[in-house]
Enzyme design. Sequence first.
Site, PDB file in Angstrom:
ATOM      1  N   ASN A 284      20.619  47.347   2.039  1.00  0.00           N
ATOM      2  CA  ASN A 284      20.374  47.020   0.637  1.00  0.00           C
ATOM      3  C   ASN A 284      19.010  46.340   0.582  1.00  0.00           C
ATOM      4  O   ASN A 284      18.813  45.299   1.213  1.00  0.00           O
ATOM      5  CB  ASN A 284      21.483  46.112   0.098  1.00  0.00           C
ATOM      6  CG  ASN A 284      22.804  46.851   0.046  1.00  0.00           C
ATOM      7  OD1 ASN A 284      22.945  47.818  -0.689  1.00  0.00           O
ATOM      8  ND2 ASN A 284      23.761  46.411   0.847  1.00  0.00           N
TER       9      ASN A 284
ATOM     10  N   GLU B 281      31.516  46.452  21.863  1.00  0.00           N
ATOM     11  CA  GLU B 281      32.213  46.371  23.146  1.00  0.00           C
ATOM     12  C   GLU B 281      31.920  47.619  23.954  1.00  0.00           C
ATOM     13  O   GLU B 281      31.960  48.733  23.445  1.00  0.00           O
ATOM     14  CB  GLU B 281      33.732  46.273  22.915  1.00  0.00           C
ATOM     15  CG  GLU B 281      34.522  46.188  24.219  1.00  0.00           C
ATOM     16  CD  GLU B 281      36.027  46.136  23.981  1.00  0.00           C
ATOM     17  OE1 GLU B 281      36.737  45.655  24.870  1.00  0.00           O
ATOM     18  OE2 GLU B 281      36.490  46.595  22.897  1.00  0.00           O
TER      19      GLU B 281
ATOM     20  N   HIS C  67      32.985  58.135   9.777  1.00  0.00           N
ATOM     21  CA  HIS C  67      32.012  57.105  10.136  1.00  0.00           C
ATOM     22  C   HIS C  67      32.557  55.713   9.842  1.00  0.00           C
ATOM     23  O   HIS C  67      33.513  55.563   9.104  1.00  0.00           O
ATOM     24  CB  HIS C  67      30.671  57.318   9.408  1.00  0.00           C
ATOM     25  CG  HIS C  67      30.733  57.155   7.928  1.00  0.00           C
ATOM     26  ND1 HIS C  67      30.864  58.208   7.067  1.00  0.00           N
ATOM     27  CD2 HIS C  67      30.677  56.049   7.139  1.00  0.00           C
ATOM     28  CE1 HIS C  67      30.886  57.776   5.828  1.00  0.00           C
ATOM     29  NE2 HIS C  67      30.789  56.462   5.840  1.00  0.00           N
TER      30      HIS C  67
ATOM     31  N   GLU D  97      27.319  54.417   9.978  1.00  0.00           N
ATOM     32  CA  GLU D  97      26.451  54.391   8.804  1.00  0.00           C
ATOM     33  C   GLU D  97      25.842  53.004   8.704  1.00  0.00           C
ATOM     34  O   GLU D  97      26.558  52.015   8.543  1.00  0.00           O
ATOM     35  CB  GLU D  97      27.260  54.698   7.546  1.00  0.00           C
ATOM     36  CG  GLU D  97      26.488  54.531   6.257  1.00  0.00           C
ATOM     37  CD  GLU D  97      27.375  54.618   5.030  1.00  0.00           C
ATOM     38  OE1 GLU D  97      27.064  53.919   4.053  1.00  0.00           O
ATOM     39  OE2 GLU D  97      28.377  55.365   5.042  1.00  0.00           O
TER      40      GLU D  97
ATOM     41  N   ARG E 197      26.578  46.901   7.125  1.00  0.00           N
ATOM     42  CA  ARG E 197      25.438  46.476   6.319  1.00  0.00           C
ATOM     43  C   ARG E 197      24.463  45.749   7.235  1.00  0.00           C
ATOM     44  O   ARG E 197      24.869  44.866   8.001  1.00  0.00           O
ATOM     45  CB  ARG E 197      25.894  45.551   5.196  1.00  0.00           C
ATOM     46  CG  ARG E 197      26.630  46.270   4.107  1.00  0.00           C
ATOM     47  CD  ARG E 197      26.999  45.334   2.945  1.00  0.00           C
ATOM     48  NE  ARG E 197      27.627  46.090   1.883  1.00  0.00           N
ATOM     49  CZ  ARG E 197      28.931  46.346   1.822  1.00  0.00           C
ATOM     50  NH1 ARG E 197      29.744  45.874   2.765  1.00  0.00           N
ATOM     51  NH2 ARG E 197      29.421  47.054   0.838  1.00  0.00           N
TER      52      ARG E 197
ATOM     53  N   HIS F 160      34.770  44.464  16.271  1.00  0.00           N
ATOM     54  CA  HIS F 160      33.686  45.078  17.018  1.00  0.00           C
ATOM     55  C   HIS F 160      33.791  46.597  16.958  1.00  0.00           C
ATOM     56  O   HIS F 160      34.809  47.138  16.539  1.00  0.00           O
ATOM     57  CB  HIS F 160      33.706  44.620  18.478  1.00  0.00           C
ATOM     58  CG  HIS F 160      34.987  44.962  19.177  1.00  0.00           C
ATOM     59  ND1 HIS F 160      36.061  44.100  19.198  1.00  0.00           N
ATOM     60  CD2 HIS F 160      35.395  46.076  19.848  1.00  0.00           C
ATOM     61  CE1 HIS F 160      37.055  44.666  19.867  1.00  0.00           C
ATOM     62  NE2 HIS F 160      36.687  45.871  20.255  1.00  0.00           N
TER      63      HIS F 160
END
Length: 128
Positions: free
Chosen positions: A60, A122, A5, A56, A9, A74
Amino acid sequence: MRLLHAMLRVGDLEASIRFYCEVLGMKLLRREDFPEGRFTLAFVGYGAESEQTAIELTHNWDTSAYTIGDAYGHIAIGVDDIYATCEAISTKGGKVIRAPGAMKHGTTVIAFVEDPTGYKVELIQVGK
């Protein structure tokens, strides 16, 4: 070895899940809250994690926005019909920031969209 993965964030987890699932057609593969660490992980992708790479999304809880550094590039997704894909993304409220067309100094047809956090995705024409 296999790429499992890539992690991003995100400040607004629900908006990000909607974008990747409803606009880009991925599925929410799993989601888990970590109250002691004050974060949530949500994995999205086009197939089972045992077979395909996922994204993922890390939220937070105490951070609502991030500054995207100039080192980030990207994520790339191959599509069969880039024009129809961009039209569908726009119809679903997605932001196409570079319309489909040949890449600079080449012939590959690409487009760029932006997710709710500002990350670039992209699209690359891989079909006819």
